[in-house]
Design a protein around this motif. Sequence first.
Motif, PDB file in Angstrom:
ATOM      1  N   UNK A 192      36.666 -27.949  20.705  1.00  0.00           N
ATOM      2  CA  UNK A 192      37.233 -26.734  21.292  1.00  0.00           C
ATOM      3  C   UNK A 192      37.288 -25.616  20.260  1.00  0.00           C
ATOM      4  N   UNK A 193      37.712 -25.934  19.029  1.00  0.00           N
ATOM      5  CA  UNK A 193      37.787 -24.923  17.986  1.00  0.00           C
ATOM      6  C   UNK A 193      36.430 -24.358  17.616  1.00  0.00           C
ATOM      7  N   UNK A 194      35.418 -25.215  17.522  1.00  0.00           N
ATOM      8  CA  UNK A 194      34.065 -24.739  17.233  1.00  0.00           C
ATOM      9  C   UNK A 194      33.557 -23.828  18.343  1.00  0.00           C
ATOM     10  N   UNK A 195      33.761 -24.246  19.604  1.00  0.00           N
ATOM     11  CA  UNK A 195      33.280 -23.438  20.724  1.00  0.00           C
ATOM     12  C   UNK A 195      33.991 -22.088  20.780  1.00  0.00           C
ATOM     13  N   UNK A 196      35.313 -22.087  20.554  1.00  0.00           N
ATOM     14  CA  UNK A 196      36.049 -20.824  20.535  1.00  0.00           C
ATOM     15  C   UNK A 196      35.534 -19.919  19.430  1.00  0.00           C
ATOM     16  N   UNK A 197      35.227 -20.516  18.271  1.00  0.00           N
ATOM     17  CA  UNK A 197      34.737 -19.736  17.150  1.00  0.00           C
ATOM     18  C   UNK A 197      33.388 -19.095  17.420  1.00  0.00           C
ATOM     19  N   UNK A 198      32.448 -19.846  17.981  1.00  0.00           N
ATOM     20  CA  UNK A 198      31.119 -19.273  18.210  1.00  0.00           C
ATOM     21  C   UNK A 198      31.158 -18.223  19.315  1.00  0.00           C
ATOM     22  N   UNK A 199      32.054 -18.411  20.299  1.00  0.00           N
ATOM     23  CA  UNK A 199      32.190 -17.388  21.339  1.00  0.00           C
ATOM     24  C   UNK A 199      32.792 -16.115  20.751  1.00  0.00           C
ATOM     25  N   UNK A 203      38.170 -22.367  11.493  1.00  0.00           N
ATOM     26  CA  UNK A 203      37.841 -21.918  10.142  1.00  0.00           C
ATOM     27  C   UNK A 203      36.397 -22.239   9.810  1.00  0.00           C
ATOM     28  N   UNK A 204      35.954 -23.441  10.140  1.00  0.00           N
ATOM     29  CA  UNK A 204      34.572 -23.823   9.860  1.00  0.00           C
ATOM     30  C   UNK A 204      33.579 -22.932  10.600  1.00  0.00           C
ATOM     31  N   UNK A 205      33.994 -22.423  11.767  1.00  0.00           N
ATOM     32  CA  UNK A 205      33.122 -21.551  12.548  1.00  0.00           C
ATOM     33  C   UNK A 205      33.149 -20.106  12.071  1.00  0.00           C
ATOM     34  N   UNK A 206      33.982 -19.790  11.079  1.00  0.00           N
ATOM     35  CA  UNK A 206      34.015 -18.445  10.536  1.00  0.00           C
ATOM     36  C   UNK A 206      35.055 -17.530  11.141  1.00  0.00           C
ATOM     37  N   UNK A 207      36.067 -18.112  11.809  1.00  0.00           N
ATOM     38  CA  UNK A 207      37.165 -17.292  12.352  1.00  0.00           C
ATOM     39  C   UNK A 207      38.061 -16.856  11.193  1.00  0.00           C
ATOM     40  N   UNK A 208      38.391 -15.565  11.146  1.00  0.00           N
ATOM     41  CA  UNK A 208      39.202 -15.034  10.049  1.00  0.00           C
ATOM     42  C   UNK A 208      40.689 -14.984  10.378  1.00  0.00           C
ATOM     43  N   UNK A 209      41.019 -14.917  11.664  1.00  0.00           N
ATOM     44  CA  UNK A 209      42.414 -14.686  12.058  1.00  0.00           C
ATOM     45  C   UNK A 209      42.706 -15.416  13.354  1.00  0.00           C
ATOM     46  N   UNK A 242      27.092 -20.339   5.650  1.00  0.00           N
ATOM     47  CA  UNK A 242      28.159 -21.203   6.167  1.00  0.00           C
ATOM     48  C   UNK A 242      28.144 -22.549   5.433  1.00  0.00           C
ATOM     49  N   UNK A 243      26.969 -23.066   5.204  1.00  0.00           N
ATOM     50  CA  UNK A 243      26.864 -24.352   4.507  1.00  0.00           C
ATOM     51  C   UNK A 243      27.410 -24.263   3.088  1.00  0.00           C
ATOM     52  N   UNK A 244      27.112 -23.177   2.390  1.00  0.00           N
ATOM     53  CA  UNK A 244      27.636 -23.017   1.021  1.00  0.00           C
ATOM     54  C   UNK A 244      29.143 -22.893   1.012  1.00  0.00           C
TER      55      UNK A 244
END
Length: 341
Positions: free
Chosen positions: A149-156, A45-51, A334-336
């Motif tokens: 792992x969640x951050x890396x998955x999100x940015x990929x 979620x923090x990385x911007x994943x919607x689903x 993202x920060x906001x």
Amino acid sequence: MNEVAVGIIANPASGRDIRRLVAHGTVFDNQEKVSIVRRILLACEAAGVARIVYMPDYYRIVEMAREGMRSDVAFGVRLEPVPQVLTGLPQDTETAARWMADKGLGCIVTLGGDGTNRLIAKVCGDTPILPVSTGTNNVFPEMVEGTIAGLAAGVVARGETLDDALYRSKCLTIVKNGRTVDQALVDAVVLDCHFIGAKALWETTGLRRVVVTRGEPHNIGFASIVGCLSPITPHEPRGAWIDLLPDGTNLCAPIAPGLVLPVGVSDVHSLALGEAVAIEAPPCIVALDGEREVEFARGDVGFIRLEASGPWVVDVRRALAGAVRRGFFCDPVRLRRLAAA
């Protein structure tokens, strides 16, 4: 921009096979998997994943991860189970991975060992996977904290990293009587026996030949036999094979958790991409990534071939380093959003 979607396949049976009885493997509790998945969800979620699409299972790992979040956590990611009928068998993993790949998800996070990832690799196509170690033989998946792992998955999944964040893994293709029947990600071991029996492999008795895509001295399992003689990294464009000698011992290697065993081995033979090693003198069994899988009866003909056609794998360190170079963590939007959560 298309909706950013990540898949999660958490195997509830990983880390629970017979090696807890015959070796000294730790039982990887499903509650710990719930905790890891919870951190993956929050980081996605923090990385911007919607689903996030997940494999349903009888323990309800992902559902329990969501339900266990603190009441003050505002979680806005849409969670969807793969629409599949559960059987409680390994086919559940393959069904979920195939569905996720067909739907074009940006990345699949896997929780399991070498066996779990072998099943996923057979059907995930070009969808990259991020393996998190929660099994027994953990050569292919790495120990990585769930948040990372969640951050890396999100940015990929968002395309917020650089090209070197992904690498194509090697694999071993098993060919029997002219037909490809299975594959391994780490090792294929030819055993001098006539039937499969218990799938998990933990002893050196009856071993004829070990073929590997990789092998390093810090690995656990039969790849370590090569690793303790002539290490091969996951990124080298080669593999190796070695014969086991029934008489004498000239090497010790960590074959299973808590089992450092003496073995007799021949010289290590390098194996080039596209090159094959014959499966000689059936009947025999071929174990793939630590589990007995393929039977060869008398008269069958086959070989094991090294290929560069394994799954695309996320290199977590490179993925996040690439995100830094793209300014991902300093993005004001993202920060906001995070500050308002």
